[in-house]
Structures are given as C-alpha cells and as structure tokens.
Design a protein around this motif. Structure first.
Motif, PDB file in Angstrom:
ATOM      1  N   ALA A 129      82.522 -46.889 -21.759  1.00 42.23           N
ATOM      2  CA  ALA A 129      83.305 -47.644 -20.789  1.00 42.23           C
ATOM      3  C   ALA A 129      82.730 -47.503 -19.378  1.00 42.23           C
ATOM      4  O   ALA A 129      82.199 -46.464 -19.002  1.00 42.23           O
ATOM      5  CB  ALA A 129      84.759 -47.176 -20.805  1.00 42.23           C
ATOM      6  N   LYS A 130      82.861 -48.570 -18.615  1.00 40.37           N
ATOM      7  CA  LYS A 130      82.486 -48.588 -17.201  1.00 40.37           C
ATOM      8  C   LYS A 130      83.654 -49.187 -16.434  1.00 40.37           C
ATOM      9  O   LYS A 130      84.208 -50.212 -16.824  1.00 40.37           O
ATOM     10  CB  LYS A 130      81.244 -49.448 -16.965  1.00 40.37           C
ATOM     11  N   MET A 131      84.009 -48.572 -15.309  1.00 40.35           N
ATOM     12  CA  MET A 131      85.171 -49.002 -14.549  1.00 40.35           C
ATOM     13  C   MET A 131      84.841 -49.161 -13.076  1.00 40.35           C
ATOM     14  O   MET A 131      84.050 -48.394 -12.530  1.00 40.35           O
ATOM     15  CB  MET A 131      86.312 -47.986 -14.720  1.00 40.35           C
ATOM     16  N   GLY A 132      85.449 -50.159 -12.456  1.00 39.58           N
ATOM     17  CA  GLY A 132      85.228 -50.359 -11.030  1.00 39.58           C
ATOM     18  C   GLY A 132      86.005 -51.541 -10.492  1.00 39.58           C
ATOM     19  O   GLY A 132      86.565 -52.341 -11.246  1.00 39.58           O
ATOM     20  N   LEU A 133      86.045 -51.619  -9.163  1.00 37.62           N
ATOM     21  CA  LEU A 133      86.684 -52.736  -8.464  1.00 37.62           C
ATOM     22  C   LEU A 133      85.610 -53.389  -7.590  1.00 37.62           C
ATOM     23  O   LEU A 133      85.412 -52.985  -6.435  1.00 37.62           O
ATOM     24  CB  LEU A 133      87.857 -52.234  -7.610  1.00 37.62           C
ATOM     25  N   MET A 168      80.557 -48.907  -9.911  1.00 42.71           N
ATOM     26  CA  MET A 168      81.165 -48.593 -11.198  1.00 42.71           C
ATOM     27  C   MET A 168      81.017 -47.103 -11.481  1.00 42.71           C
ATOM     28  O   MET A 168      80.062 -46.472 -11.048  1.00 42.71           O
ATOM     29  CB  MET A 168      80.493 -49.379 -12.332  1.00 42.71           C
ATOM     30  N   ILE A 169      81.985 -46.570 -12.220  1.00 49.51           N
ATOM     31  CA  ILE A 169      81.872 -45.207 -12.719  1.00 49.51           C
ATOM     32  C   ILE A 169      81.940 -45.249 -14.235  1.00 49.51           C
ATOM     33  O   ILE A 169      82.529 -46.167 -14.819  1.00 49.51           O
ATOM     34  CB  ILE A 169      82.969 -44.283 -12.151  1.00 49.51           C
ATOM     35  N   ASP A 170      81.322 -44.249 -14.870  1.00 48.72           N
ATOM     36  CA  ASP A 170      81.349 -44.221 -16.323  1.00 48.72           C
ATOM     37  C   ASP A 170      82.596 -43.477 -16.808  1.00 48.72           C
ATOM     38  O   ASP A 170      83.398 -42.971 -16.015  1.00 48.72           O
ATOM     39  CB  ASP A 170      80.067 -43.609 -16.893  1.00 48.72           C
ATOM     40  N   ALA A 171      82.748 -43.413 -18.114  1.00 50.39           N
ATOM     41  CA  ALA A 171      83.970 -42.867 -18.697  1.00 50.39           C
ATOM     42  C   ALA A 171      84.163 -41.399 -18.341  1.00 50.39           C
ATOM     43  O   ALA A 171      85.279 -40.967 -18.038  1.00 50.39           O
ATOM     44  CB  ALA A 171      83.942 -43.048 -20.216  1.00 50.39           C
ATOM     45  N   ASN A 172      83.100 -40.630 -18.368  1.00 45.34           N
ATOM     46  CA  ASN A 172      83.239 -39.199 -18.077  1.00 45.34           C
ATOM     47  C   ASN A 172      83.599 -38.958 -16.620  1.00 45.34           C
ATOM     48  O   ASN A 172      84.363 -38.032 -16.304  1.00 45.34           O
ATOM     49  CB  ASN A 172      81.948 -38.459 -18.443  1.00 45.34           C
ATOM     50  N   GLN A 173      83.058 -39.778 -15.722  1.00 47.48           N
ATOM     51  CA  GLN A 173      83.437 -39.653 -14.318  1.00 47.48           C
ATOM     52  C   GLN A 173      84.886 -40.077 -14.125  1.00 47.48           C
ATOM     53  O   GLN A 173      85.633 -39.447 -13.361  1.00 47.48           O
ATOM     54  CB  GLN A 173      82.512 -40.515 -13.442  1.00 47.48           C
ATOM     55  N   ALA A 174      85.299 -41.126 -14.840  1.00 48.04           N
ATOM     56  CA  ALA A 174      86.699 -41.559 -14.781  1.00 48.04           C
ATOM     57  C   ALA A 174      87.625 -40.455 -15.276  1.00 48.04           C
ATOM     58  O   ALA A 174      88.716 -40.249 -14.732  1.00 48.04           O
ATOM     59  CB  ALA A 174      86.892 -42.829 -15.608  1.00 48.04           C
ATOM     60  N   LEU A 175      87.182 -39.714 -16.293  1.00 38.67           N
ATOM     61  CA  LEU A 175      87.969 -38.595 -16.814  1.00 38.67           C
ATOM     62  C   LEU A 175      88.063 -37.481 -15.769  1.00 38.67           C
ATOM     63  O   LEU A 175      89.139 -36.926 -15.525  1.00 38.67           O
ATOM     64  CB  LEU A 175      87.333 -38.069 -18.101  1.00 38.67           C
ATOM     65  N   ALA A 176      86.939 -37.182 -15.129  1.00 36.09           N
ATOM     66  CA  ALA A 176      86.934 -36.134 -14.100  1.00 36.09           C
ATOM     67  C   ALA A 176      87.803 -36.525 -12.910  1.00 36.09           C
ATOM     68  O   ALA A 176      88.442 -35.669 -12.290  1.00 36.09           O
ATOM     69  CB  ALA A 176      85.497 -35.871 -13.641  1.00 36.09           C
ATOM     70  N   TYR A 177      87.866 -37.813 -12.597  1.00 35.88           N
ATOM     71  CA  TYR A 177      88.674 -38.304 -11.479  1.00 35.88           C
ATOM     72  C   TYR A 177      90.170 -38.352 -11.818  1.00 35.88           C
ATOM     73  O   TYR A 177      90.998 -38.476 -10.924  1.00 35.88           O
ATOM     74  CB  TYR A 177      88.238 -39.715 -11.094  1.00 35.88           C
ATOM     75  N   GLY A 178      90.502 -38.304 -13.112  1.00 39.53           N
ATOM     76  CA  GLY A 178      91.897 -38.461 -13.508  1.00 39.53           C
ATOM     77  C   GLY A 178      92.302 -39.908 -13.718  1.00 39.53           C
ATOM     78  O   GLY A 178      93.488 -40.217 -13.862  1.00 39.53           O
ATOM     79  N   LEU A 179      91.318 -40.797 -13.739  1.00 38.27           N
ATOM     80  CA  LEU A 179      91.603 -42.217 -13.942  1.00 38.27           C
ATOM     81  C   LEU A 179      91.953 -42.502 -15.393  1.00 38.27           C
ATOM     82  O   LEU A 179      92.753 -43.391 -15.688  1.00 38.27           O
ATOM     83  CB  LEU A 179      90.389 -43.049 -13.511  1.00 38.27           C
ATOM     84  N   VAL A 180      91.347 -41.762 -16.318  1.00 41.97           N
ATOM     85  CA  VAL A 180      91.702 -41.857 -17.739  1.00 41.97           C
ATOM     86  C   VAL A 180      92.091 -40.470 -18.242  1.00 41.97           C
ATOM     87  O   VAL A 180      91.686 -39.460 -17.674  1.00 41.97           O
ATOM     88  CB  VAL A 180      90.548 -42.436 -18.590  1.00 41.97           C
ATOM     89  N   ASN A 181      92.874 -40.445 -19.317  1.00 44.73           N
ATOM     90  CA  ASN A 181      93.358 -39.170 -19.860  1.00 44.73           C
ATOM     91  C   ASN A 181      92.425 -38.570 -20.902  1.00 44.73           C
ATOM     92  O   ASN A 181      92.351 -37.351 -21.040  1.00 44.73           O
ATOM     93  CB  ASN A 181      94.729 -39.362 -20.499  1.00 44.73           C
TER      94      ASN A 181
END
Length: 260
Positions: A129-133, A168-181
């Motif tokens: 996954a990749k996430m961003g605005l 964009m951030i990847d899934a592991n960075q999103a996890l570290a940020y608290g964006l995903v559980n």
C-alpha cells in the motif's frame, strides 16, 4: 440493490463493500460516492450487519483518488459545493456510523481514497500500500476532510509535511505514524480484517455504538467528549446487553448479546 461502481456482500455478520472501478484504479466520482452512501446506509440499518469492511477491487488500489475530470472545470462556488456534498454524503457520514467500519487498504490510497480510509473507524493495509494526499500538486487542497483527519491521526507536523510535499508513504511508514493499525500481505489482508471483525462481534453492538459516539465527540467543536462519555455510559445501564454482560460475568459464562 444493484450498483454500477461497487459490489456488496454479506457473510457471517460482515457486510463487505468493494469499490469496483479497476480501469480507473477505483477513483471516486459522484456516482460512486452516491452508491457508497447508499450501501453504507443500508448496511448500517441492517440489524444483521455487525461490522462493515470497505476495500477496493484488484491488488493495485484501494482508491487512487477522486475523478479529476469531473471537477477540472469548476469555479469557486461549484468547488465548495463539491466538497460540502461529498463530506455530507460519504466522509462525515461514514465517520459517524454506529456500525464499526474497517478500511482494508489494498494498494494505493491517495487523495479522496486516503480521505475515505481516514473516515473509517480504523484501517489495515497490505504491505504494498501507498498513501498520500497529492492535491497540492494539482493546485488544490484536500477537500473531503483530509486536512482535519490526517493531523488527528498522525500529528500536525507530519500532516503538514505530507500535504505540502504531496508525497506518499508506504505501509510500514503509515504503521509507524499510526495511520494504519496493522500491515500484512495481500493474501492475508481480508482474513485479518475478518478476524478483527469477529473479535468486535463478540461484544455488545449497542455499547460499541455508544463508544463510537463518545470517541468521535472528542474531535468535534462545541462538544464536551467527557460529557458525551458520561451520557453514553449511563445509557448503557438501560440496555439488555448491560444486564446480560454483567450477569454473564458474575455467572462466569460467555455473554450472548442481543444488541438491545
């Protein structure tokens, strides 16, 4: 109900809503937003649905953004109306549902896609996954709640950086940020969400409804979250689930909740 842009499935207390526009990487247009509203509304009103899962079709994208072709020609008035209508129909609507909503982010979640995921009660993601605005790279800002929910989830500084850089951030960075559980493989993603859903379904749905309302109150202007918690806590004492839960605990047996 028959939909053109989404698929719905009910099984074992879970309604799964799949955004199904693979040729457009599941991008959100006005028709899809309306269909999502209708599907979420129907699932929330269905007493048999205890958890809602929303995901995207295929393995490339949850939702790759909004359908830019629909609003590239808009003026100020129409742009404002687009954001207001979208927030009312889908993003604020999902956040305030009484049925728990899990976003299963199975690829790109960009722009409106990340905003939809953030409107859900929590998120799990595949390792690709990749996430961003990326809206500022188009000369606009996030309009479906992104500037509000992203700081709530990851903090002001990180949100500022993500929005300003359009990165964009990847899934592991999103996890570290608290964006995903949670982060897992594509193959295990839906099974993981369903496993979490099964844990949720063991508990009182009427209590969960009150908890969602109380937690959300902390993020709404003009509301005292502590007071909402007190009210919802008190309301639980009038429910059949409270009687069953406390009785089962005292009798050292598993509670059988009715959701009433």
């Amino acid at each position: 109900m028959t939909y053109e842009n989404i698929l719905t499935k009910f099984q074992n207390g879970i309604t799964t809503i799949t955004i199904n526009r693979p040729s457009k990487l599941n991008a959100l247009n006005k028709a899809t937003i309306q269909e999502l509203h209708d599907a979420f509304d129907a699932a929330n009103k269905d007493a048999n649905t205890k958890v809602i899962i929303v995901t995207g079709s295929g393995e490339k994208a949850f939702v790759a953004g909004a359908d830019i072709s629909e609003f590239a020609h808009f003026d100020v008035k129409n742009g404002g109306k687009l954001a207001a209508k979208g927030q009312e129909l889908l993003f604020d609507f999902v956040e305030n549902l009484s049925t728990p909503v899990i976003a299963v982010v199975n690829g790109f979640a960009l722009g409106g896609g990340l905003e939809l995921a953030m409107a859900c009660h929590f998120r799990v993601a595949s390792d690709n996954a990749k996430m961003g605005l990326p809206e500022t790279s188009l000369g606009v800002i996030p309009g479906y709640g992104g500037t509000q929910r992203l700081p709530q989830l990851v903090g002001k500084g990180r949100a500022m950086e993500l929005v300003m850089t359009a990165g964009m951030i990847d899934a592991n960075q999103a996890l570290a940020y608290g964006l995903v559980n949670h982060v897992t493989t594509q193959e295990e993603l839906l099974p993981l969400a369903e496993k979490i859903a099964s844990k949720i379904m063991r508990n009182s749905s009427v209590a969960i409804k009150g908890a969602i309302k109380a937690i959300n109150a902390n993020y709404k202007d003009g509301l005292d979250g502590f007071q909402v918690e007190i009210e919802e806590f008190g309301n639980c004492f009038a429910t059949e689930d409270f009687t069953e839960g406390t009785t089962a605990f005292l009798e050292k047996r598993k509670a059988e909740f009715s959701g009433k």
